[in-house]
Design an enzyme around this catalytic site. Structure first.
Site: not given
Length: 313
Positions: A90-91, A136-137, A154, A160, A246
């Site tokens: 996903k990155d 997205r989140r 981040r 986190r 992104c």
């Protein structure tokens, strides 16, 4: 050491040096060694400090996007300093340099997001501060809970969680697959796909090598997981058709069952106020319905959504 392991080429596997990336590299090495009967020493892990791990106080979209996760590994791979690299799929940017390709995707882990700090989206306290750097989140959360405030969050999993403990936010999101690979599956509450759609390629480990390296390509083919590849290629095809970056708030869920892929996708405005959704079912490798779904979503994109996507071509 067996004769097979003595004869096998020594591979240098490049990886980011974060705890999660290293866990993914160890899994990749274990699968390679098991597939070919090698000793662990036949695959050398080569840690690289990625640009995306150096700057943690700004959203990734402001400092170079997903390329910051792959920049150093791409350079080392292109120069021949490593033979293959491992990524969280996903990155990885949707469009990759032609000199590289993905001979293997490992079996997909849990694709869900976990909510940390509350038991569900509905249980998030009124007016809560939500920490995330993912468009997205952020958009999906604000679509469901417009009373919340989103702040940039981040760092790796430990960073986190520490920020959350220190009160920089009330809740945050972490990928269930990452927590599982770090043996922290007890952290957070997984969010069901009926309410919350994950990121494209979430839960997948992607392994890349040079396109002209036939020997490494053949070795990696032994650990490629065909069902995961079918899902992932469809999801990446959708992103390519949407022209997302992104900055683009897009959520995708593609699942293979009984020989059929079912895809559900949602586009959002960054503030979460606008949302459109669509779905499609198709055979693995047949991306015409994926292109049609992308075209349908783009045709219905509202003024708040459209500027964050572009038609393919």
């Amino acid at each position: 050491m067996t004769q097979a392991s003595r004869a096998a080429p020594r591979l240098r596997l490049g990886t980011r040096n974060s705890p999660l990336a290293m866990a993914q590299a160890h899994e990749t090495r274990a699968r390679l060694c098991a597939a070919h009967g090698w000793a662990e020493e036949e695959v050398e892990l080569v840690p690289v400090l990625a640009s995306g791990d150096k700057v943690l106080d700004r959203p990734l979209s402001e400092i170079g996007g997903k390329a910051l996760w792959t920049k150093e590994l791409d350079q080392w791979l292109g120069e021949g300093r490593i033979d293959l690299s491992v990524h969280s799929a996903k990155d990885v940017e949707t469009i990759r340099p032609p000199q590289f390709h993905f001979p293997a995707f490992l079996p997909r882990a849990d694709r869900r997001d976990c909510l940390v700090g509350a038991s569900s989206i509905a249980a998030i306290p009124q007016g809560a501060v939500v920490g995330t750097s993912a468009p997205r989140r952020a958009a999906q959360l604000l679509n469901l809970r417009p009373d919340c405030t989103v702040v940039t969050f981040r760092g790796n999993v430990a960073t986190r969680l520490k920020k959350l403990t220190e009160g920089e936010a009330d809740v945050t999101f972490l990928a269930a697959a990452g927590l599982e690979r770090l043996e922290q599956s007890e952290v957070g509450a997984p969010l069901g796909s009926d309410e919350w759609i994950p990121a494209a390629a979430q839960g997948v480990i992607a392994i890349e090598c040079r396109s002209d390296d036939a020997a490494t390509t053949a070795l990696l083919a032994a650990i490629d997981h065909a069902p995961t590849r079918a899902e992932l290629e469809a999801e990446r095809a959708l992103l390519a058709e949407l022209g997302g970056t992104c900055h683009s708030p897009v959520a995708v869920l593609c699942e293979l069952a009984q020989g059929t892929l079912t895809m559900r996708a949602a586009l959002f405005s960054p503030d979460g106020a606008e949302r459109i959704e669509g779905s499609a079912s198709f055979a693995p490798g047949d991306h015409a319905p994926v292109r049609a779904l992308a075209a349908d979503l783009l045709s219905r994109a509202t003024p708040g959504i459209a500027p964050h996507f572009r038609a393919a071509g």
